[in-house]
Enzyme design. Structure first.
Site, PDB file in Angstrom:
ATOM      1  N   ASP A  11      56.200  81.320  30.327  1.00 24.67           N
ATOM      2  CA  ASP A  11      56.610  79.918  30.294  1.00 24.67           C
ATOM      3  C   ASP A  11      56.204  79.295  31.627  1.00 24.67           C
ATOM      4  OD1 ASP A  11      58.331  77.637  30.902  1.00 24.67           O
ATOM      5  OD2 ASP A  11      59.580  78.206  29.192  1.00 24.67           O
TER       6      ASP A  11
ATOM      7  N   GLU B 156      60.646  89.145  18.991  1.00 26.18           N
ATOM      8  CA  GLU B 156      60.736  88.469  20.284  1.00 26.18           C
ATOM      9  C   GLU B 156      62.083  88.710  20.957  1.00 26.18           C
ATOM     10  OE1 GLU B 156      60.607  83.812  21.825  1.00 26.18           O
ATOM     11  OE2 GLU B 156      59.451  84.424  20.066  1.00 26.18           O
TER      12      GLU B 156
ATOM     13  N   ASP C 126      62.946  86.078  16.452  1.00 23.09           N
ATOM     14  CA  ASP C 126      63.391  85.965  17.832  1.00 23.09           C
ATOM     15  C   ASP C 126      64.878  86.305  17.899  1.00 23.09           C
ATOM     16  OD1 ASP C 126      63.917  85.288  20.448  1.00 23.09           O
ATOM     17  OD2 ASP C 126      63.295  83.206  20.278  1.00 23.09           O
TER      18      ASP C 126
ATOM     19  N   GLU D  63      59.765  84.667  28.117  1.00 25.89           N
ATOM     20  CA  GLU D  63      60.411  83.387  28.426  1.00 25.89           C
ATOM     21  C   GLU D  63      61.508  83.530  29.463  1.00 25.89           C
ATOM     22  OE1 GLU D  63      63.744  81.936  25.544  1.00 25.89           O
ATOM     23  OE2 GLU D  63      62.159  82.790  24.284  1.00 25.89           O
TER      24      GLU D  63
END
Length: 370
Positions: free
Chosen positions: A272, A223, A197, A249
């Site tokens: 999310d 990510e 990420d 997200e």
């Protein structure tokens, strides 16, 4: 059906369970707005959302001044209509984080109320696709953690039955990220997934360089490699690497996910439930991803996402970041690296209202009633 007679809002501030750092920020606190909705039969549902560090007061002000009063007298079962009408009423603020996080707290409360009235857990109400889901852990992969500790945490997670570990990347030089990831891969072997990420820290050119390195380590996904509003750059990156690109997200509406999916810019959707505006838009995004043959691996909020990912067929993992233990009577059920959604009616979180009431921030309490 029964109409809404009372709405209460309040907020708590949670300290992170461990130090959490990534390439662009440090997770200092979790401001957590709550909405409780009560209907004419006396049934109530509790919803929540969150911010990382700042912004909770803005969400509470929007709820208090512009949203909760519009709920009074509405039929609580008409969740889709309520969500649309509330969003339209603050159209000048959408699409954005504050508006979506405020809508989410209301929407989750309404779904909690619906499930309780029906006597069903959320995961069954929304489809009941499976009874458990594999987990990967992020808690031991933060950017400040040294390599030896990264390796130890991944081995411990592997021994507990987790399916993978996420490691934050974004060190100043590619070689630093490579050393950390190579050490983890050598320790856990080829059958354990490693996710990475970048938290939107790279330019397109640097993301391409890092992706080439990640391919050699058989990384499960890359990510948030770049700023989330740059769909074109993500599409170019995805077309040039075999590493799946994961985003979601930092996206706040189903339409943003549509643009990514239609452009081939995302191989993993990380929608999310709080940041997209609640369960109502979350399930739309999940079904849209399924139509594109794309997996859903949601960001954070594992205690609620456990029920959502078990409602759909295209969710291979749940992210393990515990945060609500201090506010609940019983945590999310976990066995051998798998998460199990609650079978109790509602959204699946066993809130401890005595604790929550004791730690409310008094300045943000508000209530409207018919």
């Amino acid at each position: 059906m029964a109409h809404i007679t009372k709405v209460e809002i309040f907020m708590v501030d949670l300290a992170p369970k461990v130090r959490r750092t990534d390439a662009i920020q440090s997770f200092d606190s979790q401001q957590t707005p709550f909405v409780r909705i009560t209907d004419a039969d006396g049934q109530s549902g509790l919803g929540y959302s969150y911010t990382i560090g700042q912004g909770g007061s803005a969400i509470m002000a929007l709820l208090r001044d512009d949203l909760i009063g519009k709920l009074l007298g509405r039929e609580a079962e008409e969740i889709g209509g309520i969500w649309f009408d509330l969003k339209r009423s603050i159209n000048a603020l959408a699409v954005g984080a504050v508006s979506s996080l405020a809508l989410a707290a209301i929407d989750i409360a309404l779904w909690d109320l619906r499930c309780k009235r029906a006597g069903l857990p959320l995961w069954r109400m929304l489809g009941g696709a499976r009874q458990s889901v594999p987990m990967y852990t992020t808690e031991g992969g933060w950017l400040h953690i040294d390599t030896d500790t990264l390796v130890a945490d991944a081995l411990a997670a592997q021994a507990r039955g987790f399916s993978g570990s996420k490691v934050k990347i974004g060190k100043p030089h590619l070689a630093e990220d490579r050393v950390r990831l190579q050490a983890v891969r050598e320790a856990v072997g080829p059958d354990y997934e490693i996710m990475v990420d970048a938290n939107q820290c790279f330019t397109l050119s640097e993301a391409k360089r890092r992706a080439a390195m990640l391919e050699h380590l058989d990384i499960a996904w890359f990510e948030e490699p770049m700023p989330a509003d740059d769909v074109t750059a993500h599409a170019e990156l995805a077309a040039g690497t075999s590493v799946p690109v994961a985003v979601g997200e930092s996206m706040y509406s189903p339409s943003q996910f549509k643009d990514y999916l239609a452009s081939g810019a995302a191989s993993i959707v990380q929608v999310d439930v709080a940041r997209v505006g609640g369960i109502t838009p979350w399930i739309k995004v999940a079904h849209m991803a399924e139509a594109f043959n794309v997996s859903v691996c949601p960001h954070f909020l594992m205690e609620l996402h456990a029920s959502l990912v078990c409602a759909i067929p295209n969710a291979p993992w749940l992210e393990y970041i515990p945060q609500l233990d201090s506010l609940t009577r019983a945590g999310m059920r976990m066995e051998k690296g798998r998460a199990y959604p609650s079978d109790a009616p509602g959204v699946g979180i066993d809130w401890d209202m005595d604790v929550i009431n004791a730690v409310r921030i008094e300045d943000f309490n508000a209530e409207v009633s018919a």
